[in-house]
Design a protein around this motif. Structure first.
Motif, PDB file in Angstrom:
ATOM      1  N   THR A  13      10.388  -6.516  -1.612  1.00 26.26           N
ATOM      2  CA  THR A  13      11.551  -5.745  -1.182  1.00 26.26           C
ATOM      3  C   THR A  13      11.124  -4.688  -0.168  1.00 26.26           C
ATOM      4  N   ALA A  14      11.601  -4.847   1.065  1.00 29.72           N
ATOM      5  CA  ALA A  14      11.247  -3.893   2.119  1.00 29.72           C
ATOM      6  C   ALA A  14      11.996  -2.585   1.925  1.00 29.72           C
ATOM      7  N   THR A  15      11.333  -1.488   2.200  1.00 33.72           N
ATOM      8  CA  THR A  15      11.952  -0.172   2.101  1.00 33.72           C
ATOM      9  C   THR A  15      11.706   0.618   3.393  1.00 33.72           C
ATOM     10  N   CYS A  16      12.351   1.765   3.478  1.00 31.93           N
ATOM     11  CA  CYS A  16      12.217   2.604   4.668  1.00 31.93           C
ATOM     12  C   CYS A  16      10.955   3.459   4.575  1.00 31.93           C
ATOM     13  N   HIS A  17      10.125   3.342   5.603  1.00 30.13           N
ATOM     14  CA  HIS A  17       8.905   4.140   5.678  1.00 30.13           C
ATOM     15  C   HIS A  17       8.937   4.970   6.958  1.00 30.13           C
ATOM     16  N   CYS A  18       8.114   6.011   6.989  1.00 29.19           N
ATOM     17  CA  CYS A  18       7.997   6.812   8.206  1.00 29.19           C
ATOM     18  C   CYS A  18       7.371   5.942   9.298  1.00 29.19           C
ATOM     19  N   GLY A  19       8.080   5.787  10.409  1.00 30.40           N
ATOM     20  CA  GLY A  19       7.583   4.868  11.426  1.00 30.40           C
ATOM     21  C   GLY A  19       8.038   5.216  12.822  1.00 30.40           C
ATOM     22  N   THR A  20       8.480   4.224  13.577  1.00 27.18           N
ATOM     23  CA  THR A  20       8.859   4.245  14.999  1.00 27.18           C
ATOM     24  C   THR A  20       7.614   4.197  15.875  1.00 27.18           C
ATOM     25  N   ILE A  21       7.827   4.181  17.173  1.00 31.03           N
ATOM     26  CA  ILE A  21       6.734   4.007  18.128  1.00 31.03           C
ATOM     27  C   ILE A  21       5.699   5.120  18.029  1.00 31.03           C
ATOM     28  N   ALA A  22       6.090   6.274  17.459  1.00 27.53           N
ATOM     29  CA  ALA A  22       5.158   7.405  17.350  1.00 27.53           C
ATOM     30  C   ALA A  22       4.140   7.228  16.228  1.00 27.53           C
TER      31      ALA A  22
ATOM     32  N   THR B 158       8.150  -4.647  10.528  1.00 29.01           N
ATOM     33  CA  THR B 158       6.709  -4.538  10.346  1.00 29.01           C
ATOM     34  C   THR B 158       6.265  -3.134  10.720  1.00 29.01           C
ATOM     35  N   ASN B 159       5.077  -2.777  10.319  1.00 26.08           N
ATOM     36  CA  ASN B 159       4.517  -1.467  10.622  1.00 26.08           C
ATOM     37  C   ASN B 159       4.431  -1.268  12.141  1.00 26.08           C
ATOM     38  N   PRO B 160       4.980  -0.171  12.649  1.00 24.14           N
ATOM     39  CA  PRO B 160       4.963   0.063  14.098  1.00 24.14           C
ATOM     40  C   PRO B 160       3.572   0.055  14.720  1.00 24.14           C
ATOM     41  N   SER B 161       2.539   0.300  13.924  1.00 21.15           N
ATOM     42  CA  SER B 161       1.181   0.289  14.475  1.00 21.15           C
ATOM     43  C   SER B 161       0.805  -1.091  15.011  1.00 21.15           C
ATOM     44  N   LYS B 162       1.538  -2.138  14.574  1.00 20.07           N
ATOM     45  CA  LYS B 162       1.242  -3.487  15.029  1.00 20.07           C
ATOM     46  C   LYS B 162       1.895  -3.831  16.367  1.00 20.07           C
TER      47      LYS B 162
ATOM     48  N   ASP C 185       0.819  -1.211   0.000  1.00 22.44           N
ATOM     49  CA  ASP C 185       0.000   0.000   0.000  1.00 22.44           C
ATOM     50  C   ASP C 185       0.853   1.261   0.000  1.00 22.44           C
ATOM     51  N   LEU C 186       2.114   1.112   0.409  1.00 20.37           N
ATOM     52  CA  LEU C 186       3.028   2.255   0.422  1.00 20.37           C
ATOM     53  C   LEU C 186       3.997   2.222  -0.758  1.00 20.37           C
TER      54      LEU C 186
ATOM     55  N   LEU D 134       4.306   7.469  12.733  1.00 20.86           N
ATOM     56  CA  LEU D 134       4.372   8.695  11.939  1.00 20.86           C
ATOM     57  C   LEU D 134       3.588   8.585  10.633  1.00 20.86           C
ATOM     58  N   SER D 135       3.245   9.747  10.081  1.00 19.64           N
ATOM     59  CA  SER D 135       2.486   9.798   8.833  1.00 19.64           C
ATOM     60  C   SER D 135       3.407   9.594   7.633  1.00 19.64           C
ATOM     61  N   ASN D 136       2.925   8.826   6.644  1.00 22.02           N
ATOM     62  CA  ASN D 136       3.664   8.618   5.397  1.00 22.02           C
ATOM     63  C   ASN D 136       3.122   9.493   4.264  1.00 22.02           C
ATOM     64  N   GLU D 137       2.199  10.382   4.580  1.00 26.90           N
ATOM     65  CA  GLU D 137       1.596  11.228   3.545  1.00 26.90           C
ATOM     66  C   GLU D 137       2.593  12.239   2.985  1.00 26.90           C
ATOM     67  N   HIS D 138       3.649  12.547   3.769  1.00 22.45           N
ATOM     68  CA  HIS D 138       4.639  13.531   3.324  1.00 22.45           C
ATOM     69  C   HIS D 138       5.990  12.868   3.025  1.00 22.45           C
ATOM     70  N   TRP D 139       5.996  11.560   2.874  1.00 22.70           N
ATOM     71  CA  TRP D 139       7.247  10.806   2.664  1.00 22.70           C
ATOM     72  C   TRP D 139       8.043  11.431   1.510  1.00 22.70           C
ATOM     73  N   PRO D 140       9.372  11.564   1.655  1.00 25.20           N
ATOM     74  CA  PRO D 140      10.231  11.065   2.739  1.00 25.20           C
ATOM     75  C   PRO D 140      10.425  12.024   3.916  1.00 25.20           C
ATOM     76  N   ASP D 141       9.571  13.015   4.034  1.00 21.40           N
ATOM     77  CA  ASP D 141       9.601  13.881   5.213  1.00 21.40           C
ATOM     78  C   ASP D 141       8.775  13.192   6.307  1.00 21.40           C
ATOM     79  N   CYS D 142       9.474  12.722   7.334  1.00 21.75           N
ATOM     80  CA  CYS D 142       8.805  11.923   8.361  1.00 21.75           C
ATOM     81  C   CYS D 142       8.577  12.685   9.664  1.00 21.75           C
ATOM     82  N   SER D 143       8.564  13.980   9.614  1.00 19.60           N
ATOM     83  CA  SER D 143       8.411  14.774  10.829  1.00 19.60           C
ATOM     84  C   SER D 143       6.962  15.172  11.082  1.00 19.60           C
ATOM     85  N   HIS D 144       6.017  14.331  10.611  1.00 17.75           N
ATOM     86  CA  HIS D 144       4.599  14.650  10.761  1.00 17.75           C
ATOM     87  C   HIS D 144       3.884  13.515  11.505  1.00 17.75           C
TER      88      HIS D 144
END
Length: 352
Positions: free
Chosen positions: A47-56, A294-298, A40-41, A58-68
């Motif tokens: 092939t796994a890639t880097c997405h906006c994530g971590t325990i917070a 995996t997606n941090p939301s999990k 979906d991303l 984060l939103s991927n709507e502004h990728w690769p800007d992950c400060s949202h």
């Protein structure tokens, strides 16, 4: 080459943020990113890639800007705030108990105050960890992420100290219970048993401390954390066996158990409940964080609940210590602080 925390943003960008090939890094994505496969991303060919994530989360709507933040970032922030409040309450309550004992001139560095000290230190480092993580979740900056999660950062140091002092605190409680049990023994037997158990507990504490440090140096903080968990499991079993033996020794058949016995049994039940919750949360966290990522939301909820369970374990210790001092503090306040000074442990023993 020794493992680094994470590649630079430029290094990841040069590889089109493909993280599976970055083997020289502990975290194969730059700060504020996580590695996982998600069609979906835009991921393809497994092939796994880097997405906006971590325990917070984060939103991927502004990728690769992950400060949202995303629409669910409020959840880890809320849980993090709850953990900060719980750890802070434990630290504050412990200091208040010490203040009361000092004011009543009853503060001595015996088994129960040592247990309180170790519990306070464990709670303090838990507070440092969760406060740092909460600051990161609100700021969402690269610098705050690196200071918390980086090699030798706040997360590693604080979690290491949290586990270390929690185990040392719990190793002190058997000596307190033995002092309570000695009230039903003759003086010679009580002294002999106390000396023997004291040597065992002291030996276990020294052994745990030095082996823990050795594991941190040789294998890192993650392995040391699992080592602490192993000891906590042993302590949990020992508490359940020992408390029942103590209850049978102090409570006569058909009679109402004393306040001392009730306090011990209540403490052991609460301690066991939160330790089991802690183990369940760790198990669920591991199950939801496969090696490929995996997606941090999990796994975010389980990660937050791990710290909440640890905060409750520390709070159990502080609550029990305060209850053992009920009679002493009430007696001193009633008599205008004029009672002849005795040690905390011996006073606690007399309540049985």
């Amino acid at each position: 080459m020794s493992l680094s925390f994470a590649p630079s943003y430029e290094e990841s960008k040069a590889l089109n943020f493909t993280c599976s090939s970055l083997e020289d890094y502990q975290n194969p994505c730059p700060s504020l990113f996580e590695c996982w496969y998600d069609e979906d991303l835009g991921d393809t060919n497994n092939t796994a890639t880097c997405h906006c994530g971590t325990i917070a989360i984060l939103s991927n709507e502004h990728w690769p800007d992950c400060s949202h933040p995303s629409g669910t970032t409020w959840l880890p922030r809320l849980m993090g705030a709850a953990n900060v409040i719980t750890f802070a309450f434990s630290v504050g309550w412990a200091f208040y108990i010490v203040f009361q004992l000092h004011k009543l001139k009853q503060l001595s560095f015996n088994d129960i105050t040592q247990c309180l000290t170790f519990t306070s230190l464990s709670s303090f480092f838990g507070l440092v960890h969760q406060s740092s993580e909460l600051i990161y979740m609100f700021s969402l900056t690269v610098s705050s992420h690196k200071s918390h999660y980086g090699m030798g950062g706040v997360a590693q140091i604080s979690l290491t100290c949290l586990g270390l002092f929690l185990v040392l605190a719990d190793l002190k409680l058997p000596l307190l219970w033995l002092s309570i049990a000695s009230s039903s023994m003759n003086k010679v037997d009580a002294e002999r048993k106390k000396k023997r158990v004291g040597q065992i507990v002291k030996g276990c504490g020294i052994f745990f401390f030095f082996t823990f440090l050795a594991i941190v140096i040789v294998s890192g903080t993650s392995t040391a954390g699992m080592y602490s968990l192993f000891w906590i499991l042993i302590i949990m079993v020992a508490f359940n066996v020992g408390s029942r033996k103590l209850r049978n020794q102090l409570a006569k058949p058909g009679e109402e158990p004393s306040k001392t016995v009730k306090d011990i049994m209540t403490y052991v039940k609460r301690f066991t409940c939160w330790e089991i919750a802690y183990i369940v949360c760790i198990t669920m966290f591991i199950m939801n964080t496969p090696e490929g990522g995996t997606n941090p939301s999990k796994w975010q909820v389980w990660a937050s609940l791990i710290y909440f369970a640890l905060a409750q374990v520390n709070l159990c210790n502080v609550t029990y210590i305060r209850r053992t001092l009920d009679k002493k503090l009430a007696k001193f306040k009633k008599n205008g602080n004029k009672v002849i000074p005795t040690t905390v442990v011996s006073s606690t023993s007399s309540t049985s």
